[in-house]
Design a protein around this motif. Sequence first.
Motif, PDB file in Angstrom:
ATOM      1  N   VAL A 234       0.842  -1.195   0.000  1.00  0.00           N
ATOM      2  CA  VAL A 234       0.000   0.000   0.000  1.00  0.00           C
ATOM      3  C   VAL A 234       0.878   1.245   0.000  1.00  0.00           C
ATOM      4  CG1 VAL A 234      -1.871  -1.183   1.197  1.00  0.00           C
ATOM      5  CG2 VAL A 234      -0.174   0.081   2.536  1.00  0.00           C
ATOM      6  N   ASP A 235       0.289   2.366  -0.393  1.00  0.00           N
ATOM      7  CA  ASP A 235       1.015   3.631  -0.459  1.00  0.00           C
ATOM      8  C   ASP A 235       1.181   4.241   0.933  1.00  0.00           C
ATOM      9  OD1 ASP A 235       1.068   3.425  -3.229  1.00  0.00           O
ATOM     10  OD2 ASP A 235      -0.834   4.501  -3.463  1.00  0.00           O
ATOM     11  N   ASP A 236       2.135   5.139   1.049  1.00  0.00           N
ATOM     12  CA  ASP A 236       2.308   5.894   2.282  1.00  0.00           C
ATOM     13  C   ASP A 236       1.020   6.650   2.590  1.00  0.00           C
ATOM     14  OD1 ASP A 236       4.427   7.202   4.261  1.00  0.00           O
ATOM     15  OD2 ASP A 236       3.193   8.828   3.473  1.00  0.00           O
ATOM     16  N   GLY A 237       0.548   6.515   3.835  1.00  0.00           N
ATOM     17  CA  GLY A 237      -0.671   7.205   4.229  1.00  0.00           C
ATOM     18  C   GLY A 237      -1.945   6.505   3.826  1.00  0.00           C
ATOM     19  N   ALA A 238      -1.860   5.265   3.375  1.00  0.00           N
ATOM     20  CA  ALA A 238      -3.053   4.519   2.954  1.00  0.00           C
ATOM     21  C   ALA A 238      -4.007   4.324   4.131  1.00  0.00           C
ATOM     22  CB  ALA A 238      -2.641   3.163   2.391  1.00  0.00           C
ATOM     23  N   MET A 261       4.410   1.025   9.546  1.00  0.00           N
ATOM     24  CA  MET A 261       5.363   0.923   8.444  1.00  0.00           C
ATOM     25  C   MET A 261       4.933   1.802   7.274  1.00  0.00           C
ATOM     26  SD  MET A 261       6.280  -3.128   8.250  1.00  0.00           S
ATOM     27  CE  MET A 261       7.341  -3.928   9.448  1.00  0.00           C
ATOM     28  N   ALA A 262       3.618   1.863   7.030  1.00  0.00           N
ATOM     29  CA  ALA A 262       3.080   2.649   5.922  1.00  0.00           C
ATOM     30  C   ALA A 262       2.622   4.038   6.376  1.00  0.00           C
ATOM     31  CB  ALA A 262       1.914   1.900   5.274  1.00  0.00           C
ATOM     32  N   LYS A 263       2.843   4.357   7.660  1.00  0.00           N
ATOM     33  CA  LYS A 263       2.313   5.610   8.228  1.00  0.00           C
ATOM     34  C   LYS A 263       0.849   5.756   7.824  1.00  0.00           C
ATOM     35  CE  LYS A 263       6.806   8.013   8.148  1.00  0.00           C
ATOM     36  NZ  LYS A 263       7.564   6.892   7.538  1.00  0.00           N
ATOM     37  N   ALA A 264       0.141   4.666   7.958  1.00  0.00           N
ATOM     38  CA  ALA A 264      -1.224   4.562   7.458  1.00  0.00           C
ATOM     39  C   ALA A 264      -2.242   5.041   8.480  1.00  0.00           C
ATOM     40  CB  ALA A 264      -1.515   3.109   7.071  1.00  0.00           C
ATOM     41  N   CYS A 265      -3.484   5.068   8.064  1.00  0.00           N
ATOM     42  CA  CYS A 265      -4.608   5.307   8.963  1.00  0.00           C
ATOM     43  C   CYS A 265      -5.286   3.962   9.193  1.00  0.00           C
ATOM     44  CB  CYS A 265      -5.595   6.295   8.347  1.00  0.00           C
ATOM     45  SG  CYS A 265      -7.108   6.506   9.314  1.00  0.00           S
ATOM     46  N   LEU A 266      -5.356   3.533  10.454  1.00  0.00           N
ATOM     47  CA  LEU A 266      -5.956   2.249  10.806  1.00  0.00           C
ATOM     48  C   LEU A 266      -7.385   2.473  11.289  1.00  0.00           C
ATOM     49  CD1 LEU A 266      -5.711  -0.814  11.239  1.00  0.00           C
ATOM     50  CD2 LEU A 266      -4.740  -0.339  13.493  1.00  0.00           C
ATOM     51  N   VAL A 267      -8.337   1.936  10.542  1.00  0.00           N
ATOM     52  CA  VAL A 267      -9.755   2.038  10.882  1.00  0.00           C
ATOM     53  C   VAL A 267     -10.179   0.714  11.513  1.00  0.00           C
ATOM     54  CG1 VAL A 267     -12.079   2.494  10.008  1.00  0.00           C
ATOM     55  CG2 VAL A 267     -10.093   3.576   8.913  1.00  0.00           C
ATOM     56  N   LEU A 268     -10.860   0.792  12.635  1.00  0.00           N
ATOM     57  CA  LEU A 268     -11.242  -0.411  13.379  1.00  0.00           C
ATOM     58  C   LEU A 268     -12.707  -0.749  13.174  1.00  0.00           C
ATOM     59  CD1 LEU A 268      -9.362   0.431  16.695  1.00  0.00           C
ATOM     60  CD2 LEU A 268      -8.598  -1.086  14.853  1.00  0.00           C
TER      61      LEU A 268
END
Length: 559
Positions: A234-238, A261-268
């Motif tokens: 996935v892209d950075d910030g995905a 690792m991806a500096k992502a947004c994790l939605v629960l």
Amino acid sequence: MQTTDPAKSAYFREKGWWGNTTFTSLMDEAILGAPDRVALIDPLNRAVITGGTQCRLTYTDVSRLADFLAHRFREKGIGQGDKVIVQLPNIAELVISYLALDRLGAILSPVPMQYGRFELSHAAQETEADAYLTVADFNGKNYLENRLTAFPAKTKLFTFAAEPKENYITVPYFSDISPETLEGQAVFDRAISSADDIYTICWTSGTTGVPKGVPRHHNHWLSQVYAVRDAAPVDDGAVMLNPFPLTNMGAISGFLYYWPMAKACLVLHHPFDLQLFLTQIMQEKVSYTIAPPAVLSMFLQHTELHDKVDLSHVRYIASGSAPISPAVTKGFKELFDVEIVNFFGSNEGAGLVGGPVDVPDTEVRATMFPRFGRPEIKWSNRFAARSRTKLVDWQNGDREITSAKETGELLVTGPNVFDGYLGDIPNNPAVFDPEGYFRTGDLFQISDDGRFYIFVGRRKELIIRGGMNISPEELDTVVGDHPYITEAAVVGYPDDVMGEKVAAVIVTSQTDFTLETLKAYLAERGVAKYKWPEKLVITNALPRNAMNKVVRQQLSDFL
């Protein structure tokens, strides 16, 4: 607490497969690189699940809340090396507990919300738990009731709640903590930990006896994440959407470690609700998620949803825990340009994964796994070259199987494989073979071209009818493909003549569906007659565990 032999650790470090990275250090990099980026979002139904309001937290918020929780634990005497049983749904408090306890140097043992007093008592005894962390309310009910007696007097009991709870050390819901409180608190003085220190003790599913603790450290987990990252990059910030409980391999390696690792947004998401799941996909513009095969199949069958649900941002949907129908992988690619990534893994460390780069044919991807861990076969996924796998004839002295069409047990070794069950002796021959390969208990065959593994079933779940081995997983898929069946699972039942026969337990909306209807369908599909079910049970839902896997042992209760 360390379980890895120093020589093994030195070897993996020399190869560059292990290092000094921990979950905390991954989060530090993400916090430094994207401090104001939204990092963590509660379920839409957060208020219904536990109370409190939905949190939308930046990376800075996550860090400050982790310090707040770590301070609270340390104030109550919990420190480095202490073991904390955590029983929380997929809410922000669970994710931040992982970070807080790692900063503390404690060991986190996540357990499913389904665990009751009996299972908690076993986990507390096996881990010698120093603390227990949970929520006061869950789905509108008092969740603390009947849990006190699961723990010895030495175990400190913590709960997230809106108001103080008797016998528990109460921590406020994160949505109730003022920004001023977080900004004014001291920075937490973190413990000095090694990436080889045990970080988690997860639990086997418990469907075949008493659950076993699976200790794993950061290097174990990080080695497993490569399989996910390379199959579904996935892209950075995905934006990632996780509906699986953060208590096992699928969610921890597939989301928890991958997230920073991806500096992502994790939605629960919790508990699984298809409408809320689809709403979150659209509202948050999710690019990567996970779903069980039954849910994917259901969505494809309900064509009226296709025009209502925007999947244009979704790139990958991981799946596994049960066989995937080729129609599902093909359908999602052709209709929505979404790649279904097929995973096979376990808390102990087994890992096979089919992604679009290594397995571009969607139908092959559904039914076969790349034969990772074989140096003679090259794959793009870095995980493949770091592991080793083999099939053995478990009934005949671990003779290695190298030809197609012969069923064998999958054995694995590598930097992602655990060192042994909690309290078990090292090199237990029932768990590891003489070369140190872990015995997965899963049966596979080698494809005709030698490049793939084909899943057959579990050693203990095979149905043996008149001396013929029948894979229940295989039949689950075939029976479940019937257009009038939404869920299906088969199980063996005793027979004086044949030893065992097959029963099918199904969910269907057709009130006149009969065993003869099913047999006619299997005949049309060309399924060998000895595999045909000889009993049919129609029910409202199949018994499933926290990972949405069918608990096959409980199917016998329907017969």
